[in-house]
Design an enzyme around this catalytic site. Structure first.
Site, PDB file in Angstrom:
ATOM      1  N   PRO A   2      81.266  25.234  30.649  1.00 39.86           N
ATOM      2  CA  PRO A   2      82.645  25.447  30.196  1.00 39.86           C
ATOM      3  C   PRO A   2      82.737  26.551  29.153  1.00 39.86           C
ATOM      4  O   PRO A   2      81.948  26.599  28.225  1.00 39.86           O
ATOM      5  CB  PRO A   2      83.052  24.097  29.609  1.00 39.86           C
ATOM      6  CG  PRO A   2      81.778  23.347  29.389  1.00 39.86           C
ATOM      7  CD  PRO A   2      80.774  23.894  30.336  1.00 39.86           C
ATOM      8  N   GLU A   3      83.649  27.442  29.359  1.00 42.64           N
ATOM      9  CA  GLU A   3      83.939  28.473  28.364  1.00 42.64           C
ATOM     10  C   GLU A   3      85.348  28.236  27.838  1.00 42.64           C
ATOM     11  O   GLU A   3      85.976  27.229  28.162  1.00 42.64           O
ATOM     12  CB  GLU A   3      83.792  29.871  28.985  1.00 42.64           C
ATOM     13  CG  GLU A   3      82.333  30.217  29.296  1.00 42.64           C
ATOM     14  CD  GLU A   3      82.157  31.703  29.581  1.00 42.64           C
ATOM     15  OE1 GLU A   3      82.997  32.500  29.128  1.00 42.64           O
ATOM     16  OE2 GLU A   3      81.193  32.057  30.268  1.00 42.64           O
ATOM     17  N   LYS A  57      84.848  27.005  21.291  1.00 47.21           N
ATOM     18  CA  LYS A  57      84.626  26.084  22.406  1.00 47.21           C
ATOM     19  C   LYS A  57      84.547  24.632  21.928  1.00 47.21           C
ATOM     20  O   LYS A  57      84.108  23.750  22.659  1.00 47.21           O
ATOM     21  CB  LYS A  57      83.343  26.485  23.149  1.00 47.21           C
ATOM     22  CG  LYS A  57      83.564  27.728  24.016  1.00 47.21           C
ATOM     23  CD  LYS A  57      82.334  28.080  24.826  1.00 47.21           C
ATOM     24  CE  LYS A  57      81.495  29.106  24.113  1.00 47.21           C
ATOM     25  NZ  LYS A  57      80.429  29.680  24.958  1.00 47.21           N
ATOM     26  N   ARG A 260      71.292  38.120  27.535  1.00 50.05           N
ATOM     27  CA  ARG A 260      72.021  37.398  28.580  1.00 50.05           C
ATOM     28  C   ARG A 260      72.112  38.234  29.850  1.00 50.05           C
ATOM     29  O   ARG A 260      72.141  39.460  29.812  1.00 50.05           O
ATOM     30  CB  ARG A 260      73.452  37.074  28.093  1.00 50.05           C
ATOM     31  CG  ARG A 260      73.512  36.282  26.806  1.00 50.05           C
ATOM     32  CD  ARG A 260      72.955  34.868  26.952  1.00 50.05           C
ATOM     33  NE  ARG A 260      73.744  34.071  27.866  1.00 50.05           N
ATOM     34  CZ  ARG A 260      74.857  33.427  27.538  1.00 50.05           C
ATOM     35  NH1 ARG A 260      75.312  33.477  26.306  1.00 50.05           N
ATOM     36  NH2 ARG A 260      75.510  32.711  28.428  1.00 50.05           N
TER      37      ARG A 260
END
Ligand SMILES: [Zn+2]
Length: 271
Positions: A2-3, A57, A260
Site C-alpha cells: 500500500p502506498e 502512509k 530501489r
C-alpha cells in the site's frame, strides 16, 4: 504494497465507519505488532473515535480524549471494520469491539513491517510521524519548487525520502517522474522551475487518479468481506521494463536508483 492512495482509501472507508463509534472492549493486541507499551491500548475502552486521517502512509485514529491510535499497514497489513461473528483470521493482531456486532481488526501477516502505536497525543515522543515531510497532496506548488531547488539530490531519491515528502513509494514515484518527463536521477536543483512545477502537478495527478480508482474498488468490496483489494493500476512505466513506452515506443529501461527498482524511458525522461 500500500502506498499513499491505498492508505488514503482505507482512511476514507474507516472514517465512514468509525467516527462516533465507541470501543466497548478490546483484546490485548499482539506484541508482535505493537510499537508502544501494550498496556496503553487498554485505555481505549470507553473512548469514541473523533476523526480518522492520514499522515504519510500512517493511519491516525483520533479518540475523543485526544489519544491517537496509529497504524501502518507495512507490506500486507489490513485495518478493517467487520461483523464480530466473522472468523478470526490468522495474524489478527488487534480486535476492538465497537458494539452492534462490529469489530475493528488489524491483520498483519508480515509483522516485522507495519504495526500499531497507541499515542497519548500529538506530542508523544513515540510518535512515528514526527519526522515526516510535507504531504504531496497538500504541499503548495511554490513550496515544492523551493524544496527541489534547495537540494542537489537526485529526483527519485528525494521523493522517496519520507522526511522530505511523506507517503510516496516506488510505484508512484516512477509514474510521476514519467508523466513529468524527468529522469529519476536528474539533480533536483538543476531542474528549471517550470519542470519542478510540472513534477508537482504530475505527482498530484497520479495520486488523485489512483485515489479515484481506489474509491470504486472500495465500494465494490466493502460489503463483500470488509476487505479492500489493492488497486488495479494502469501503469505507464513501473514494472514495464522492456515494454514499449506509451509515449514514444522505445522499450522502458530498468535500473536501480536510490536502492530501489526504477523504471523509466531514456528518450522521454531527461536530466
Ligand atoms: Zn518514451
Amino acid at each position: 504494497m500500500p502506498e499513499l492512495p491505498e492508505v488514503e482509501t482505507v482512511v476514507r472507508g474507516l472514517r465512514d465507519r468509525l467516527i462516533r463509534s465507541r470501543i466497548r472492549s478490546i483484546a490485548p493486541p499482539n506484541r508482535r505488532s505493537t510499537r508502544t507499551p501494550r498496556a496503553r491500548f487498554g485505555r481505549l475502552v470507553g473512548r469514541s473515535f473523533r476523526d480518522v486521517h492520514r499522515a504519510g502512509k500512517f493511519i491516525r485514529m483520533a479518540m475523543d480524549d485526544g489519544r491517537l491510535l496509529t497504524a501502518h499497514l507495512g507490506m500486507t497489513g489490513r485495518l478493517v471494520v467487520l461483523d464480530g461473528d466473522r472468523p478470526i483470521e490468522q495474524h489478527t493482531h488487534l480486535q476492538a469491539d465497537l458494539g452492534r456486532g462490529r469489530e475493528l481488526r488489524f491483520v498483519n501477516p508480515r509483522w516485522c513491517m507495519g504495526g500499531l502505536w497507541m499515542l497519548n497525543g500529538p506530542a508523544d515522543l513515540l510518535d512515528p510521524t514526527a519526522e515526516l515531510g510535507p504531504d504531496p497532496l497538500t504541499i503548495s506548488a511554490d513550496a515544492f519548487v523551493e524544496l527541489l531547488g534547495s537540494t542537489r539530490r537526485q529526483a527519485k531519491a528525494l521523493l522517496l525520502d519520507q522526511r522530505c515528502m511523506a507517503g510516496l513509494g516506488n510505484i508512484y514515484c516512477d509514474e510521476a517522474l514519467f508523466a513529468a518527463r524527468i529522469h529519476p536521477r536528474a539533480r533536483c536543483d538543476r531542474l528549471s522551475r517550470p519542470r519542478r512545477r510540472r513534477l508537482w502537478r504530475a505527482i498530484r495527478d497520479v495520486l488523485a487518479d489512483a485515489i479515484d480508482r481506489g474509491g470504486s474498488t472500495l465500494r465494490d468490496y466493502r460489503n463483500v468481506d470488509g476487505d479492500v483489494g489493492w488497486f488495479q493500476l494502469s501503469l505507464a512505466a513501473y514494472g514495464r521494463a522492456g515494454h514499449p513506452c506509451p509515449a514514444c515506443g522505445k522499450p522502458i529501461s530498468h535500473a536501480t536508483t536510490a536502492g530501489r527498482s526504477t523504471h523509466y524511458c531514456t528518450r522521454c525522461q531527461r536530466f
